[in-house]
Design an enzyme around this catalytic site. Structure first.
Site, short mmCIF file in Angstrom:
data_model
loop_
_atom_site.label_atom_id
_atom_site.label_comp_id
_atom_site.label_asym_id
_atom_site.label_seq_id
_atom_site.Cartn_x
_atom_site.Cartn_y
_atom_site.Cartn_z
N ARG A 68 -7.87 1.00 3.22
CA ARG A 68 -8.76 0.01 3.88
C ARG A 68 -10.16 -0.12 3.30
O ARG A 68 -10.91 -0.99 3.73
CB ARG A 68 -8.88 0.30 5.38
CG ARG A 68 -7.56 0.33 6.15
CD ARG A 68 -6.80 -0.97 6.03
NE ARG A 68 -5.70 -1.04 7.00
CZ ARG A 68 -4.64 -1.82 6.85
NH1 ARG A 68 -4.51 -2.58 5.76
NH2 ARG A 68 -3.70 -1.85 7.76
N ASN A 98 -4.65 -4.58 -0.74
CA ASN A 98 -5.12 -5.61 0.21
C ASN A 98 -6.38 -5.19 0.96
O ASN A 98 -6.44 -5.14 2.18
CB ASN A 98 -4.02 -6.02 1.20
CG ASN A 98 -3.50 -4.86 2.03
OD1 ASN A 98 -3.72 -3.70 1.71
ND2 ASN A 98 -2.81 -5.18 3.11
N HIS A 183 6.98 -6.45 -1.75
CA HIS A 183 7.13 -6.59 -0.30
C HIS A 183 8.10 -7.76 -0.12
O HIS A 183 7.70 -8.92 -0.19
CB HIS A 183 5.77 -6.87 0.35
CG HIS A 183 5.85 -7.03 1.85
ND1 HIS A 183 4.96 -6.44 2.69
CD2 HIS A 183 6.72 -7.70 2.64
CE1 HIS A 183 5.27 -6.73 3.96
NE2 HIS A 183 6.34 -7.52 3.94
N ASP A 309 3.78 4.01 4.46
CA ASP A 309 3.17 2.70 4.73
C ASP A 309 2.08 2.85 5.79
O ASP A 309 1.99 2.05 6.72
CB ASP A 309 4.21 1.65 5.14
CG ASP A 309 3.64 0.23 5.07
OD1 ASP A 309 2.47 0.06 4.65
OD2 ASP A 309 4.37 -0.71 5.43
ZN LIG Z 1 2.11 -1.69 3.18
#
Ligand SMILES: [Zn+2]
Length: 438
Positions: A68, A98, A183, A309
């Site tokens: 993050r 991300n 993904h 994950d």
């Molecule tokens: Zn992920």
């Protein structure tokens, strides 16, 4: 100090030799210098790390983590993520792109590596974005990020819907021998769904994400991998038919690997129960038949990695209506305990667990970890297999609390972790100091 350390009296779990037997490990200058039967190593003046009653595993590797930072430090930071990793027994983690800004350039890759160096403890390997801004339109600066230190590329969190872009990624990454982590969920078929499509979603009045949305994308990416000769890694595979596609592709020599998450190995769509937002993730929890197929695939090696994950979210992003809640759960601090439960359930033996949580993912990412080979960095995870504990999110080192395993009783957890021969986490019961009367 001689820089020598003897990890003494434990049971060495070796995923390569496929053994679990009593033994000691001698560490010199941060590397494994020797392993041997108990009491046989010439340790000299080495400091001792007591491992009696403990399992000694090559340091665990989690190849799918969201740290993050930069951008979402209210969910997690590299510092708290690394602490959560160590508490969970992980010595290496690979972090997804991300963030904000997205890790699609060498500057962001370097930022992550620098923050991780300051944080100390676990090793952090950045994964670069496949596309600029995760927009799915143009390739990110893959060569530049490779020079900066990425170990894979992925738009994880978002499927790459443009097949031509995926093809180019599978071609271009071969220059750097980087895997493309997919993904795999077709967005049009998912149609904004929030849980697995089926009778449970119907009963709850929630929109479903069908299994076939994952399967058509796995099939597409296998076909593109076959045609390009690239290297594909399927993240969080969750359906029986997707597993079957991967097994068949591997059998004909296609370079495809896969990972499964603990939640997909233990929970079904029923866990959504009364709209529990901690059971909301993408891909969603599936059916009992899918769980059985995933367990068989982890057992036979079709699925080479178990990955958490780890997806931290603030409570405010989960304490909302199911439709509105964020996708994903934390996992760094529960994955090993659940992995040991797979051993207790007879799905894996200990060396196979060490492989799925170490040598397997390390091999996919091409990082030097996951074995007890002489000369490798002395990353070791010491596990007390008898320690019983109850999952309680309020005690997590992670900044976030979103776990569907709250209250689960687990047996076994990491009690000490060495990275590069340094004891960076130690939760062993204090040994009484003996004083010799003079
Ligand atoms: Zn992920």
């Amino acid at each position: 100090m001689s820089g020598r350390l003897l990890v003494r009296g434990g049971t060495l779990v070796d995923p390569v030799a496929r053994t679990a037997a009593p033994g000691d490990v001698l560490v010199e200058d941060g590397r494994i210098a020797a392993t041997g039967a108990p009491g046989t190593l010439a340790a000299g003046d080495a400091a001792e790390v007591g491992a009696r009653g403990l399992l000694v595993l090559p340091g665990l590797v989690d190849m799918h983590v969201h740290l993050r930072e930069p951008g979402y430090e209210y969910k997690e930071t590299i510092v708290t993520g690394v602490k959560a990793a160590l508490a969970g027994g992980f010595t290496s983690v690979a972090c997804m792109a991300n963030t904000e800004p997205v890790n699609d350039s060498a500057a962001v890759t370097q930022f992550i590596i620098e923050r991780a160096r300051i944080a100390g403890g676990a090793r952090v390997y950045p994964i670069g974005a496949l596309s600029l801004g995760l927009k799915g339109e143009r390739l990110a600066e893959i060569g530049e990020m490779h020079r900066a230190g990425i170990v894979a590329v992925s738009d994880d969190g978002r499927p790459v819907m443009d097949a031509a872009l995926m093809r180019r990624a599978l071609e271009y990454t071969q220059l750097f021998d980087l895997p493309v982590i997919a993904h795999d969920e077709d967005e049009a078929l998912c149609c904004g769904g929030v849980m697995n499509e089926g009778p449970t979603a119907l009963r709850l009045g929630l929109r479903g994400r069908p299994a076939v949305a994952e399967e058509v994308m796995v099939a597409r990416d296998i076909a593109l991998t076959e045609v390009t000769g690239g290297r594909l890694h399927v993240a969080h595979v969750s359906t029986a038919r997707a597993v079957e596609l991967i097994r068949a592709a591997r059998a004909r020599g296609v370079r495809v690997s896969a990972e499964a998450t603990p939640h997909h190995l233990f929970l079904t769509e029923e866990a959504v129960g009364d709209y529990d937002t901690n059971a909301k993730m993408a891909p969603p929890l599936r059916t009992a038949a899918d769980v059985a197929a995933l367990r068989a695939a982890v057992a036979d090696g079709t699925v080479e990695a178990i990955a958490s994950d780890h997806a931290p979210h603030h409570q405010d992003e989960k304490d909302v209506e199911f439709d509105q809640a964020a996708f994903g759960i934390v996992g760094l601090e529960t994955t090993l305990g659940l992995g040991l439960k797979l051993v207790a359930d007879g799905v894996l033996d200990l060396p196979a667990l060490a492989a799925r949580l170490g040598a397997g993912p390390a091999g996919i990412l091409g990082i030097p970890a996951g074995t007890l080979d002489i000369g490798v960095a002395a990353d070791l995870t010491l596990v007390d297999p008898e320690r019983r504990w109850k999952v309680a999110a309020r005690g997590f080192k992670s900044k976030s609390r979103n776990t569907p395993f709250e209250g689960w009783e687990l047996a076994g957890r990491a009690v000490a972790v060495l990275v590069g021969g340094r004891l960076v986490y130690d939760d062993r019961p204090a040994t009484p100091t003996l004083r010799v009367a003079s």
